[in-house]
Design a protein around this motif. Structure first.
Motif, short mmCIF file in Angstrom:
data_model
loop_
_atom_site.label_atom_id
_atom_site.label_comp_id
_atom_site.label_asym_id
_atom_site.label_seq_id
_atom_site.Cartn_x
_atom_site.Cartn_y
_atom_site.Cartn_z
N ILE B 43 -29.15 18.28 9.32
CA ILE B 43 -28.54 17.04 8.83
C ILE B 43 -29.31 15.83 9.37
O ILE B 43 -29.59 14.87 8.65
CB ILE B 43 -27.05 16.98 9.24
CG1 ILE B 43 -26.25 18.03 8.46
CG2 ILE B 43 -26.47 15.60 8.97
CD1 ILE B 43 -24.85 18.27 8.96
N GLU B 44 -29.70 15.94 10.66
CA GLU B 44 -30.46 14.86 11.29
C GLU B 44 -31.77 14.59 10.54
O GLU B 44 -32.11 13.44 10.24
CB GLU B 44 -30.79 15.29 12.72
CG GLU B 44 -30.89 14.16 13.72
CD GLU B 44 -31.11 14.74 15.12
OE1 GLU B 44 -32.29 14.84 15.54
OE2 GLU B 44 -30.10 15.14 15.77
N LYS B 46 -32.39 15.46 7.48
CA LYS B 46 -32.06 14.92 6.16
C LYS B 46 -31.90 13.41 6.25
O LYS B 46 -32.46 12.66 5.43
CB LYS B 46 -30.76 15.57 5.66
CG LYS B 46 -30.23 14.99 4.37
CD LYS B 46 -28.78 15.40 4.13
CE LYS B 46 -27.86 14.38 4.77
NZ LYS B 46 -26.44 14.69 4.48
N GLU B 47 -31.11 12.99 7.29
CA GLU B 47 -30.86 11.56 7.46
C GLU B 47 -32.17 10.79 7.64
O GLU B 47 -32.36 9.71 7.08
CB GLU B 47 -29.94 11.31 8.68
CG GLU B 47 -28.53 11.86 8.56
CD GLU B 47 -27.74 11.24 7.42
OE1 GLU B 47 -28.07 10.12 7.00
OE2 GLU B 47 -26.80 11.92 6.94
N LYS B 48 -33.06 11.44 8.43
CA LYS B 48 -34.37 10.82 8.70
C LYS B 48 -35.14 10.60 7.40
O LYS B 48 -35.65 9.51 7.12
CB LYS B 48 -35.17 11.74 9.63
CG LYS B 48 -35.66 11.04 10.88
CD LYS B 48 -36.48 12.03 11.69
CE LYS B 48 -36.64 11.56 13.14
NZ LYS B 48 -37.08 12.73 13.94
N LEU B 50 -33.96 10.52 4.35
CA LEU B 50 -33.30 9.53 3.50
C LEU B 50 -33.60 8.11 3.97
O LEU B 50 -33.76 7.19 3.16
CB LEU B 50 -31.78 9.77 3.49
CG LEU B 50 -31.31 11.03 2.73
CD1 LEU B 50 -29.80 11.15 2.78
CD2 LEU B 50 -31.79 11.03 1.29
N GLN B 51 -33.68 7.99 5.31
CA GLN B 51 -33.98 6.67 5.90
C GLN B 51 -35.38 6.20 5.48
O GLN B 51 -35.56 5.06 5.06
CB GLN B 51 -33.87 6.78 7.44
CG GLN B 51 -33.93 5.47 8.17
CD GLN B 51 -32.74 4.59 7.82
OE1 GLN B 51 -31.63 5.06 7.67
NE2 GLN B 51 -33.00 3.29 7.59
N ASP B 91 -24.78 19.48 -2.27
CA ASP B 91 -24.76 19.03 -0.87
C ASP B 91 -24.26 20.19 -0.02
O ASP B 91 -23.10 20.26 0.34
CB ASP B 91 -23.88 17.79 -0.72
CG ASP B 91 -24.09 17.13 0.63
OD1 ASP B 91 -25.07 17.49 1.33
OD2 ASP B 91 -23.25 16.30 1.02
N HIS B 112 -29.60 18.85 -0.64
CA HIS B 112 -28.92 17.56 -0.82
C HIS B 112 -29.56 16.81 -1.98
O HIS B 112 -30.77 16.70 -2.07
CB HIS B 112 -29.04 16.75 0.47
CG HIS B 112 -28.37 15.42 0.41
ND1 HIS B 112 -27.01 15.28 0.40
CD2 HIS B 112 -28.87 14.15 0.33
CE1 HIS B 112 -26.71 13.99 0.32
NE2 HIS B 112 -27.84 13.28 0.27
#
Lengths: 227, 442
Positions: B43-44, B46-48, B50-51, B91, B112
């Motif tokens: 998830i981390e 993924k967030e990276k 997306l960022q 997701d 995702h």
């Protein structure tokens, strides 16, 4: 002989009185320690029978008093308190014998006779029974000068006891109490007396028939003697 | 099994069971922890991604609609970014197999979807599962070793502590139960302990002993008083019967009845005298100051009883060395003990039987055996022969009131002589007196 019976059980005192009177003793009775103490200080006795368990007096104190004012008297302690300490104390204080209750009157008389023999010296220590001679001090029975050696200690005890109470029927119970009284025993019926008597007769028969030793049918035995 | 041993055993087993369970469950736990860790890592990442997409734009990865993919060297991890149909929505985090350059590898894959510039993109972040499983084996091993050594340490500590905490209990057992002798005359000595249960146990045992001794004392006193009180009335009756017996006007048939009364009274007298004797022995009213030659005393008893031996034609062999002597004893009591034993050996013997009396000298004691060839004692009656007034089958045929052996027992106890009885029905009995060295002379 004069006897003072000190016993608070009137019924018992009376029986002892009757018995000893019948056997030619002169008796006086004191039912309590106070009377006894007075009598002791005034009169002289040959025998003083003291019950230790008096309600108003310490029996052993009475014994001391008796020894002080009647030094010649033979004191016999009668008690239901058969404690050893009493016995030792009693004999220490000069009692001549100690007869624990319940006692047989015959036994009491036998003890008194023994004391008499010891203390006053009996002239006729040898008694004639038929052709037999019985020597009570040396404890032998002889026939025309020959000692009957086969008689055992127990058998002599029986003859002597019956001789002491001559012309009186002694029951088997009385006889066995005399010869086995000191043993605490599990048997309550002694027919061994018959065997003893049979043996005595057999042994004496080798010399002469002991007709003086009679069987009283259903009751017991007695020695018949005139002297 | 001792309490201490039991506690230690239980501790060991319970701890071992827990450790084994834990070690067996360990892979599952590790997998679960790893999974959680992996998922959060995915998830981390993924967030990276997306960022990055948000700040640098999707063009940083995808240009001209071409998909983006990146693998680590050994294909443990990968990231892919793809354009997908506009209506697709995903997701999830799932385990899936992927074929990468010919190898089938199981991955934990985060899928995702997200929209950038009205285009729908699918992001996949994967981490191979085999890298997760690899760790659990060695972990299990180490955990097991560490835990077992910890168990050993705690067992040792438990052992030391329980040993310490149970010490008062052992002391109570040793001093109050094992070594005390009835009747309990020792004064109360408190066992030092801070454990309330043991304090309670200690005081309770003490109170029970006191109660027993008290009751026993009262019974003794009662028997002693009762038999004393009976002596005078018996005495009166006896003298009355004796006097009546010589009355001249009493008929013979009445005399026979008087004689019966005399016999019965005599029985009452014997019982009372015996009870009194037993209570006197138990109250220690006899002195123990005599010296006795055993052989001589046995011969004295034999003489005393010879008429009974003769009547049943029983031979009595005494094989006791002439030099065996006893000290600090009561002669009268000892005589009665032997008399009663030999009397029983006659009473329960067959006509023409025999009695053999032998002595066996040991270092710590002397054993006197009195063996008869009589009717014996039934095995089920053996434990009760020393009980007062116990009417055994065999004594019913005899004139006995059941106090012979109780006298024997009381006298023996008084002298600390032990009695052992062995018997075989119809073969005979052996009564063994174990005479302690303390009362043996020389």
């Amino acid at each position: 002989m004069n006897v003072l019976i000190i016993e608070d059980e009137r019924s018992l005192a009376r029986e002892v009185d009757i018995f000893l009177t019948n056997n030619n003793y002169v008796c006086e009775v004191a039912y309590n320690g106070r009377t006894a103490s007075e009598k002791i200080s005034v009169n002289l006795y040959d025998f003083i029978l003291i019950d230790l368990g008096l309600p108003d007096y310490e029996g052993l104190d009475l014994l001391k008093e008796a020894k002080a004012s009647n030094p010649e008297a033979a004191c016999i302690i009668l008690t239901a308190r058969a404690e050893v300490n009493d016995r030792i104390t009693g004999l220490d204080l000069g009692a001549d014998d100690y007869v624990p209750k319940p006692f047989s009157l015959l036994e009491l008389q036998s003890r008194m006779q023994a004391i008499t023999r010891r203390k006053f010296g009996l002239k006729h220590n040898t008694v004639a029974l038929g052709d037999f001679q019985i020597n009570l001090t040396e404890r032998i029975i002889s026939y025309e000068g020959n000692v009957v050696t086969t008689i055992t200690k127990k058998e002599f005890d029986l003859i002597a006891y019956m001789l002491l109470h001559k012309n009186r029927t002694l029951t088997r119970t009385q006889l066995s109490e005399h010869i086995w009284g000191s043993v605490v025993n599990d048997d309550y019926d002694s027919n061994y007396i018959d065997a003893h008597i049979k043996n005595i007769r057999k042994k004496l028969n080798a010399f002469a028939p002991p007709n003086w030793l009679e069987t009283v049918r259903g009751l017991g035995y007695k020695i018949v003697a005139n002297n | 099994m001792k309490l201490n041993t039991k506690l230690t055993l239980f501790n060991t087993i319970s701890k071992l069971v827990i450790v084994v369970l834990f070690v067996l469950l360990l892979p599952l736990l590790i997998t679960k922890i790893n999974l959680g860790y992996t998922d959060s890592k995915l998830i981390e990442q993924k967030e990276k991604v997306l960022q990055i997409v948000k700040t640098l734009g999707i063009g940083n990865y995808i240009t001209d609609g071409e998909s983006y993919g990146s693998y680590t060297l050994l294909k443990e991890e990968y990231i892919s970014l793809d354009e997908v149909a506009a209506d697709e929505y995903l997701d999830t985090i799932l385990n899936e197999r992927r074929i990468v350059e010919g190898d089938t590898i199981e991955y934990r894959i985060l899928s995702h979807t997200f929209k950038v510039n009205k285009k729908n993109y699918l992001l996949e972040v994967g981490k191979s599962v085999s890298t997760l499983d690899d760790t659990s084996g060695p972990l299990q091993n180490i955990a097991f070793q560490v835990l077992v050594s910890m168990i050993l340490l705690t067992i040792l500590a438990d052992q030391v502590y329980s040993n310490y905490v149970l010490r008062p209990l052992r002391q109570i057992i040793r001093t109050k139960l094992n070594s005390s002798r009835f009747p309990y005359t020792d004064s109360y000595r408190k066992v030092r302990t801070s454990t309330a249960d043991f304090q309670y146990l200690d005081i309770s045992i003490h109170r029970m002993m006191e109660t027993i001794t008290d009751k026993f004392q009262k019974e003794r006193e009662f028997i002693s008083n009762a038999s004393h009180e009976l002596m005078t009335p018996i005495s009166i009756l006896q003298t009355k019967i004796e006097n009546m017996f010589v009355e001249e006007d009493i008929a013979d048939d009445l005399k026979v009845r008087l004689l019966e009364m005399q016999r019965i009274l005599n029985r009452l007298k014997s019982i009372t005298k015996t009870l009194l004797l037993i209570s006197q022995i138990e109250n220690e009213q006899f002195l123990k100051e005599d010296e006795v030659n055993l052989n001589e005393m046995l011969h004295d008893v034999q003489d005393e009883i010879s008429i009974r031996l003769e009547q049943k034609e029983i031979t009595c062999n005494i094989n006791v060395p002439a030099d065996v002597a006893l000290q600090k004893v009561n002669k009268f009591l000892l005589f009665n003990l032997l008399f009663n034993l030999i009397n029983n050996a006659i009473k329960y013997n067959h006509e023409g039987g025999s009695i053999n009396i032998t002595a066996q000298k040991n270092t710590a004691n002397l054993i006197l055996n009195i063996a008869d060839t009589g009717i014996g004692i039934a095995a089920d009656e053996l434990p009760y022969i020393f009980n007062r007034f116990k009417k055994l089958k065999r004594s019913l045929q005899q004139d006995s009131f059941g106090l012979g052996l109780p006298i024997v027992k009381s006298i023996a106890d008084f002298h600390r002589i032990q009695i052992e009885v062995s018997s075989e029905k119809d073969k005979g009995s052996v009564f063994s007196l174990i005479i302690p060295a303390a009362i043996l002379k020389g």
